[in-house]
Write a protein that holds these residues in place. Sequence first.
Motif, short mmCIF file in Angstrom:
data_model
loop_
_atom_site.label_atom_id
_atom_site.label_comp_id
_atom_site.label_asym_id
_atom_site.label_seq_id
_atom_site.Cartn_x
_atom_site.Cartn_y
_atom_site.Cartn_z
N GLY A 1 25.04 0.53 72.77
CA GLY A 1 26.48 0.44 72.56
C GLY A 1 26.44 -0.81 71.11
O GLY A 1 27.21 -0.31 70.19
N ALA A 2 25.72 -1.91 71.27
CA ALA A 2 25.74 -2.58 70.11
C ALA A 2 25.12 -2.19 69.08
O ALA A 2 25.77 -2.28 67.88
CB ALA A 2 25.15 -3.81 70.65
N THR B 1 31.12 -1.61 74.52
CA THR B 1 29.98 -2.75 73.76
C THR B 1 30.11 -2.20 72.27
O THR B 1 30.31 -3.06 71.30
CB THR B 1 28.72 -2.73 74.12
OG1 THR B 1 28.92 -3.03 75.38
CG2 THR B 1 28.04 -3.83 73.31
N ALA B 2 30.15 -1.03 72.02
CA ALA B 2 30.38 -0.47 70.77
C ALA B 2 31.65 -1.00 69.70
O ALA B 2 31.57 -1.41 68.69
CB ALA B 2 30.23 1.06 70.42
N ILE B 3 32.81 -0.84 70.55
CA ILE B 3 34.07 -1.42 70.00
C ILE B 3 34.08 -2.64 69.59
O ILE B 3 34.33 -3.33 69.01
CB ILE B 3 35.22 -1.06 71.25
CG1 ILE B 3 35.36 0.52 71.43
CG2 ILE B 3 36.42 -1.77 70.86
CD1 ILE B 3 36.39 0.84 72.34
N GLY C 1 37.80 -8.06 69.90
CA GLY C 1 37.02 -7.26 70.06
C GLY C 1 36.66 -6.93 71.64
O GLY C 1 36.31 -6.08 72.30
N VAL C 2 36.44 -8.17 72.28
CA VAL C 2 36.43 -8.36 73.67
C VAL C 2 37.59 -7.51 74.49
O VAL C 2 37.45 -6.76 75.28
CB VAL C 2 36.28 -9.74 74.22
CG1 VAL C 2 36.30 -9.90 75.65
CG2 VAL C 2 35.03 -10.23 73.48
N LEU C 3 38.86 -7.85 73.76
CA LEU C 3 40.02 -7.31 74.53
C LEU C 3 39.91 -5.82 74.34
O LEU C 3 40.00 -5.09 75.60
CB LEU C 3 41.31 -7.96 73.76
CG LEU C 3 42.56 -7.36 74.13
CD1 LEU C 3 42.87 -8.11 75.48
CD2 LEU C 3 43.74 -7.50 73.05
N ALA C 4 39.53 -5.29 73.28
CA ALA C 4 39.59 -3.63 73.21
C ALA C 4 38.47 -3.38 73.88
O ALA C 4 38.57 -2.32 74.73
CB ALA C 4 39.62 -3.31 71.55
N GLY C 5 37.45 -3.86 73.74
CA GLY C 5 36.08 -3.22 74.51
C GLY C 5 36.25 -3.23 75.72
O GLY C 5 36.09 -2.22 76.61
#
Length: 253
Positions: free
Chosen positions: A94-95, A14-16, A50-54
């Motif tokens: 994470g957010a 979630t941080a990513i 961002g979704v892809l990486a996280g």
Amino acid sequence: MSNGDIFLGEVIGTAILILFGAGVCAAVTLHHSKARAAGWVVIAFGWGFGVLAGAYTAAPLSGGHLNPAVTVGVAVDTGEWSKVPLYIVSQMVGAIIGAVLAYLVYYAQFQANDDIGTAQPTLGIFSTGPEIRKPAANVVTEIIATVGLVLPILAFGKNDGIGVGQIPGQDAGIYGSGISILLVSLLVVGIGLSLGGPTGYAINPARDLGPRIVHALLPIPNKGTSDWGYSWVPVAGPLVGGLLAGLIFNAAF
């Protein structure tokens, strides 16, 4: 999955997600950014990446939910609610971390908000807001958009064509295969382009509330309001949407 794996996976993933998402909003919004005024299409793709990486990062540890609405939808589908509080708390942590990291990346640009003559409100970099403030309509928008996210995520696991190609030795969690994560990232881009206009498509309570808390606490010059009066909409709407998606999935599949 152990509690420790769930916590680490969801915090990191979630941080990513928020680092990329708030980062692209900062890039497009802030003065003295090379991507300034690049537009909505860039923002939609930034969130999708961002979704892809996280999710790819988190999937082997926690399944890569990254979103309380997804967690609720999965719980409705499986009937397993015991881990839901852990997932949601981890996603919120994470957010918050991701929002702080995005602020640090653009620290000089945020500080320059004092120097540009006309200060910019900065909440839109961190959290969503409606173009037309009609709470009932805004909630309905978030509910529909979140169903449009969570229902396909649940359905991907039922699709044999998507289910092939999983990375050996890795657990892709709710996605069923590595390729599903790529498809979810494209789904998020599509939601942003098609359904994001009215409210900015939070579709994720942690994505909105965690960064909103950070915005309220950060020492950003002339940052403007954190708009707590609206903050319930991008929390309640996605949670209801996730619940409905799980119910629809159970009824249809």
